[in-house]
Design an enzyme around this catalytic site. Sequence first.
Site, short mmCIF file in Angstrom:
data_model
loop_
_atom_site.label_atom_id
_atom_site.label_comp_id
_atom_site.label_asym_id
_atom_site.label_seq_id
_atom_site.Cartn_x
_atom_site.Cartn_y
_atom_site.Cartn_z
N LYS A 1 -0.53 0.80 -16.78
CA LYS A 1 -0.55 -0.64 -16.55
C LYS A 1 -1.78 -1.00 -15.72
O LYS A 1 -1.85 -0.71 -14.53
CB LYS A 1 0.71 -1.10 -15.79
CG LYS A 1 0.80 -2.62 -15.83
CD LYS A 1 1.59 -3.22 -14.69
CE LYS A 1 0.79 -3.43 -13.44
NZ LYS A 1 -0.27 -4.47 -13.50
N THR B 1 1.51 -2.04 -1.67
CA THR B 1 2.07 -1.76 -2.99
C THR B 1 2.36 -0.26 -3.12
O THR B 1 3.39 0.12 -3.69
CB THR B 1 1.08 -2.17 -4.11
OG1 THR B 1 0.51 -3.42 -3.78
CG2 THR B 1 1.75 -2.25 -5.44
N THR C 1 -2.21 -0.56 0.11
CA THR C 1 -1.25 0.31 0.80
C THR C 1 0.17 -0.26 0.75
O THR C 1 1.14 0.48 0.61
CB THR C 1 -1.73 0.53 2.26
OG1 THR C 1 -3.00 1.19 2.17
CG2 THR C 1 -0.77 1.39 3.05
N GLY D 1 -4.31 1.28 -5.57
CA GLY D 1 -4.11 -0.12 -5.21
C GLY D 1 -3.96 -0.24 -3.70
O GLY D 1 -4.35 0.66 -2.95
N GLU E 1 -3.68 6.44 -4.26
CA GLU E 1 -5.02 6.14 -3.73
C GLU E 1 -4.96 4.71 -3.23
O GLU E 1 -4.79 3.78 -4.03
CB GLU E 1 -6.07 6.23 -4.85
CG GLU E 1 -6.22 7.60 -5.46
CD GLU E 1 -6.82 8.60 -4.51
OE1 GLU E 1 -7.46 8.19 -3.51
OE2 GLU E 1 -6.64 9.80 -4.75
N GLU F 1 -7.51 -4.22 6.21
CA GLU F 1 -8.44 -4.22 5.08
C GLU F 1 -8.62 -5.67 4.58
O GLU F 1 -7.65 -6.33 4.25
CB GLU F 1 -7.89 -3.36 3.95
CG GLU F 1 -8.87 -3.22 2.81
CD GLU F 1 -8.30 -2.44 1.63
OE1 GLU F 1 -7.16 -2.71 1.22
OE2 GLU F 1 -9.02 -1.56 1.12
N CYS G 1 -12.76 0.17 -2.49
CA CYS G 1 -11.93 0.77 -1.44
C CYS G 1 -12.77 1.56 -0.45
O CYS G 1 -12.38 1.75 0.69
CB CYS G 1 -10.88 1.68 -2.08
SG CYS G 1 -11.61 2.88 -3.21
P1 NDP Z 1 -2.46 -4.00 -5.63
O1 NDP Z 1 -1.81 -2.99 -4.77
O2 NDP Z 1 -2.09 -5.41 -5.49
O3 NDP Z 1 -2.23 -3.66 -7.17
C1 NDP Z 1 -2.55 -2.40 -7.73
C2 NDP Z 1 -1.78 -2.23 -9.02
O4 NDP Z 1 -0.38 -2.10 -8.72
C3 NDP Z 1 -1.90 -3.44 -9.95
O5 NDP Z 1 -1.90 -3.00 -11.29
C4 NDP Z 1 -0.62 -4.21 -9.62
O6 NDP Z 1 -0.27 -5.08 -10.64
C5 NDP Z 1 0.36 -3.06 -9.46
N1 NDP Z 1 1.58 -3.41 -8.74
C6 NDP Z 1 1.82 -4.43 -7.90
N2 NDP Z 1 3.10 -4.39 -7.43
C7 NDP Z 1 3.68 -3.29 -8.00
C8 NDP Z 1 4.98 -2.69 -7.91
N3 NDP Z 1 5.94 -3.21 -7.16
N4 NDP Z 1 5.21 -1.57 -8.61
C9 NDP Z 1 4.24 -1.01 -9.37
N5 NDP Z 1 3.00 -1.53 -9.51
C10 NDP Z 1 2.71 -2.66 -8.82
O7 NDP Z 1 -4.03 -3.76 -5.46
P2 NDP Z 1 -5.18 -4.66 -6.02
O8 NDP Z 1 -5.13 -4.71 -7.51
O9 NDP Z 1 -5.16 -5.92 -5.22
O10 NDP Z 1 -6.46 -3.78 -5.64
C11 NDP Z 1 -7.03 -3.78 -4.39
C12 NDP Z 1 -6.52 -2.63 -3.54
O11 NDP Z 1 -6.75 -1.40 -4.21
C13 NDP Z 1 -7.25 -2.52 -2.24
O12 NDP Z 1 -6.33 -2.30 -1.20
C14 NDP Z 1 -8.11 -1.29 -2.41
O13 NDP Z 1 -8.43 -0.64 -1.22
C15 NDP Z 1 -7.29 -0.46 -3.31
N6 NDP Z 1 -8.11 0.51 -4.01
C16 NDP Z 1 -8.05 1.84 -3.62
C17 NDP Z 1 -8.86 2.77 -4.21
C18 NDP Z 1 -8.77 4.21 -3.83
O14 NDP Z 1 -9.24 5.04 -4.61
N7 NDP Z 1 -8.21 4.57 -2.68
C19 NDP Z 1 -9.82 2.39 -5.26
C20 NDP Z 1 -9.78 1.01 -5.61
C21 NDP Z 1 -8.95 0.10 -4.99
P3 NDP Z 1 -0.79 -6.62 -10.60
O15 NDP Z 1 -2.23 -6.62 -10.32
O16 NDP Z 1 -0.50 -7.08 -11.96
O17 NDP Z 1 0.01 -7.26 -9.53
#
Ligand code: NDP
Length: 482
Positions: free
Chosen positions: A173, A230, A228, A226, A248, A385, A282
């Site tokens: 997803k 989430t 922290t 994504g 991650e 962040e 990130c």
């Molecule tokens: P989110 O945590 O909002 O979303 C990440 C993914 O999880 C999206 O596909 C989101 O869907 C999905 N999601 C949201 N809620 C749920 C749930 N309850 N169960 C399962 N999946 C869920 O992150 P962002 O998309 O806003 O991305 C930014 C974040 O990602 C930043 O904190 C960044 O630091 C981190 N990041 C970390 C990296 C790493 O390698 N450590 C690399 C890149 C980013 P939807 O978008 O449709 O809500």
Amino acid sequence: MLKIQNYIDGELVEPVSGNYLDNTDPSTGQVYSQVPGSGAEDVERAVAAAEEAFPLWSDAPAAERSDVMLRIADLIETRLEEFARAECVDNGKPLALARSLDIPRAAKNLRFFATAVLHAHSQVHTADGPVLNYTLRGPRGIAGIISPWNLPLYVLSWKVAPAIATGNTVVAKPSEVTPMTAYMLSQVCREAGLPAGVLNIVHGRGAEAGAAITAHPKITTVSFTGGTVTGREVAKSAAPMFKKVGLEMGGKNPTIVFADAEMDRAIEQGVRAAFANQGQVCLCGSRIYVEQGAYDAYVERFVAAARALNVGDPLEPGTDQGALVSKAQFEKVGRYVALAREEGGEILCGGSPPGPINDRCKDGFFYQPTVITGLSAECRVNQEEIFGPVTTIMPFETEDEVLAYANGTAYGLAASVFTQNLSRAHRLAERIDAGTVWINCWMVRDLRVPFGGMKQSGVGREGGEEALRFYTEPKNVCLQKA
Ligand code: NDP
């Protein structure tokens, strides 16, 4: 208006409910396509397809899996311009960045793991006695992959490639905010002849499609990138089923500059670390600590360099900074800048949206590169962040002091140290709590090295052999020889 479709069992299909969500171009603020608002019933169909595909795919010779992955990589490269433009429009990032980083990296991810499995090996332990131990490594089954919006195809392919290379099948997803290049990937997979059901892409909201993936009992491996908050939800949902989970997550990465650093490089890399992809990586260095003797000069030169960045239409060649990914992200950045003011920070540049860019972008979500000084290490702006084009700069006196600052957040993803004293650099690299420490550089990535975070930045590692291990299950076989 274009309707993106799910990719299930080799077909491009509508969501079962018929629900669609708007997909916005952040540089214009206008809805330009629609994305399936999938739910548990779509995930169920994807899992059924992945389950059916698993026996043949996992039994296929590695070379066969490799060949089809290489074809996918070739097709992405053939369409590089089309993919780059789509990523730019969907995410707001400069076209030049999508063209030079995001899309080439997606092809590289596929090639890297497609060829890695051709060289994979496992262990044999010979004992003193009459026994021989060897390790079998097989795919774990169906992997659930959840990826974010900041590097859409880059991160999705970084996870899908090792999963399918090792014989797993996948239900993925992508972020609902940036679904377009994942949709294009599904078209390319069909063209490349990827067998039906090996990769299934279900678009939709995290709380619906994402949560259905983490909760599905037949998905035994979950890889998430994504935020922290989430990540905590994902872990909570997966833990009672004892799934193997890789997380991650976010970062609040320090950039540390000593007075003996090669300053041109420390400025150039510090600016890149702070503002690349509008600060939405990130790994971005969002807290800069500069040794007292060099502080004033560094701040002055850094601010001049930040001011020189051209915030503009992401489609235009001269643009350094495009739009933030969404209105929500734009508002979040504004809130943190207001908080910085409340916390006593001085905004040296930026701190607001830019003036008019052009007619096309008049309603876009643009924000100027922002540099803030005068904040304490403990304040919220230096602890949380932001994920936008905002960085702080603070002075320090001693190595121990800056080490305490560097380690003084809940995160531990990455850090950069700029100094010409290599003993000091190695000393700090060992003591900084971060999954990656760069010395005199930032975001130089080698796909073979372990990648991930410590503390609240992550659990587990991706990259190279770590990824091959993550997606496989080791089994020890012990043989009595005589
Ligand atoms: P989110 O945590 O909002 O979303 C990440 C993914 O999880 C999206 O596909 C989101 O869907 C999905 N999601 C949201 N809620 C749920 C749930 N309850 N169960 C399962 N999946 C869920 O992150 P962002 O998309 O806003 O991305 C930014 C974040 O990602 C930043 O904190 C960044 O630091 C981190 N990041 C970390 C990296 C790493 O390698 N450590 C690399 C890149 C980013 P939807 O978008 O449709 O809500």
